[in-house]
Design a protein around this motif. Structure first.
Motif, PDB file in Angstrom:
ATOM      1  N   ASP A  89      -7.877 -91.931  27.484  1.00  0.00           N
ATOM      2  CA  ASP A  89      -8.634 -90.752  27.042  1.00  0.00           C
ATOM      3  C   ASP A  89      -8.412 -90.542  25.552  1.00  0.00           C
ATOM      4  N   ALA A  90      -9.043 -89.515  25.010  1.00  0.00           N
ATOM      5  CA  ALA A  90      -9.007 -89.265  23.570  1.00  0.00           C
ATOM      6  C   ALA A  90      -7.677 -88.693  23.079  1.00  0.00           C
ATOM      7  N   SER A  91      -6.713 -88.473  23.972  1.00  0.00           N
ATOM      8  CA  SER A  91      -5.401 -87.976  23.538  1.00  0.00           C
ATOM      9  C   SER A  91      -4.565 -89.075  22.900  1.00  0.00           C
ATOM     10  N   GLY A  93      -2.839 -91.198  24.357  1.00  0.00           N
ATOM     11  CA  GLY A  93      -1.583 -91.354  25.090  1.00  0.00           C
ATOM     12  C   GLY A  93      -0.532 -90.320  24.769  1.00  0.00           C
ATOM     13  N   CYS A  94      -0.877 -89.322  23.982  1.00  0.00           N
ATOM     14  CA  CYS A  94       0.052 -88.252  23.606  1.00  0.00           C
ATOM     15  C   CYS A  94      -0.592 -86.888  23.847  1.00  0.00           C
ATOM     16  N   PRO A  95      -0.897 -86.565  25.104  1.00  0.00           N
ATOM     17  CA  PRO A  95      -1.579 -85.301  25.358  1.00  0.00           C
ATOM     18  C   PRO A  95      -0.700 -84.097  25.036  1.00  0.00           C
ATOM     19  N   LYS A  96      -1.314 -83.077  24.464  1.00  0.00           N
ATOM     20  CA  LYS A  96      -0.606 -81.833  24.171  1.00  0.00           C
ATOM     21  C   LYS A  96      -0.955 -80.837  25.264  1.00  0.00           C
ATOM     22  N   PRO A  97       0.014 -80.052  25.719  1.00  0.00           N
ATOM     23  CA  PRO A  97      -0.245 -79.093  26.798  1.00  0.00           C
ATOM     24  C   PRO A  97      -1.361 -78.115  26.428  1.00  0.00           C
ATOM     25  N   GLY A  98      -2.216 -77.838  27.396  1.00  0.00           N
ATOM     26  CA  GLY A  98      -3.262 -76.851  27.210  1.00  0.00           C
ATOM     27  C   GLY A  98      -4.512 -77.354  26.523  1.00  0.00           C
ATOM     28  N   ILE A  99      -4.569 -78.636  26.174  1.00  0.00           N
ATOM     29  CA  ILE A  99      -5.740 -79.184  25.502  1.00  0.00           C
ATOM     30  C   ILE A  99      -6.435 -80.156  26.448  1.00  0.00           C
ATOM     31  N   ASP A 100      -7.746 -79.990  26.599  1.00  0.00           N
ATOM     32  CA  ASP A 100      -8.541 -80.922  27.392  1.00  0.00           C
ATOM     33  C   ASP A 100      -9.073 -82.006  26.468  1.00  0.00           C
ATOM     34  N   TYR A 122       3.951 -94.259  16.771  1.00  0.00           N
ATOM     35  CA  TYR A 122       2.643 -93.717  16.443  1.00  0.00           C
ATOM     36  C   TYR A 122       1.595 -94.303  17.380  1.00  0.00           C
ATOM     37  N   HIS A 123       0.663 -93.465  17.809  1.00  0.00           N
ATOM     38  CA  HIS A 123      -0.487 -93.910  18.577  1.00  0.00           C
ATOM     39  C   HIS A 123      -1.720 -93.660  17.724  1.00  0.00           C
ATOM     40  N   THR A 124      -2.641 -94.627  17.703  1.00  0.00           N
ATOM     41  CA  THR A 124      -3.809 -94.533  16.833  1.00  0.00           C
ATOM     42  C   THR A 124      -5.080 -94.930  17.573  1.00  0.00           C
TER      43      THR A 124
END
Length: 148
Positions: A89-91, A93-100, A122-124
């Motif tokens: 997904d567009a995160s 691989g580092c999703p932040k809580p509360g963000i879709d 780093y993820h890019t």
């Protein structure tokens, strides 16, 4: 005879409908797909230096981001590893809580940088987005290592 035939047809349709559904995932990997595609089997043989212009650009952006955060010169940063991945997904691989995040596969890189014995992951994507995903002292055991 017609009511009996209707009963058999109706019962058969219910049976087929109940048995014809999609099976649920049987293991945790299918239920929770990985954040990215795994690196190829020969990933350990990859050079540490960026090979393509996209890799060079993303490594440079990652180094710029880290030097700004740490307020250091770029010559103190070592590139440890570059791995091409496809994020689920567009995160990145580092999703932040509360963000879709958009559920769209995103090609990019995992770039491991090192400064004074501490590693920075780093993820890019492949063009302009970089995000510092984690920081670890060199040789430390990663958080949640038991999850594989």
């Amino acid at each position: 005879m017609k009511p009996l035939m209707r009963l058999f047809i109706f019962g058969g349709l219910i049976f087929l409908t109940a048995c014809g559904g999609a099976a649920a995932p049987t293991n945790s990997e299918e239920a929770n797909p990985p954040l990215s595609t795994p690196p190829p089997a020969d990933a350990a043989d990859e050079p540490v230096q960026p090979a393509t212009s996209a890799e060079k650009q993303m490594v440079n952006l990652s180094i710029e981001n880290l030097t700004r955060k740490l307020k250091i010169n770029a010559d103190k940063v070592n590139v440890v590893k570059i791995t091409k991945v496809t994020w689920r997904d567009a995160s990145l691989g580092c999703p932040k809580p509360g963000i879709d995040y958009l559920r769209v596969e995103t090609s990019g890189y995992t770039i491991i940088l090192e400064v004074d014995g501490k590693t920075y992951e780093y993820h890019t994507d492949e063009s302009r987005r970089v995000t510092l995903c984690s920081t670890q002292p060199k040789g430390s055991i990663p958080k949640n290592w038991w999850k594989g």
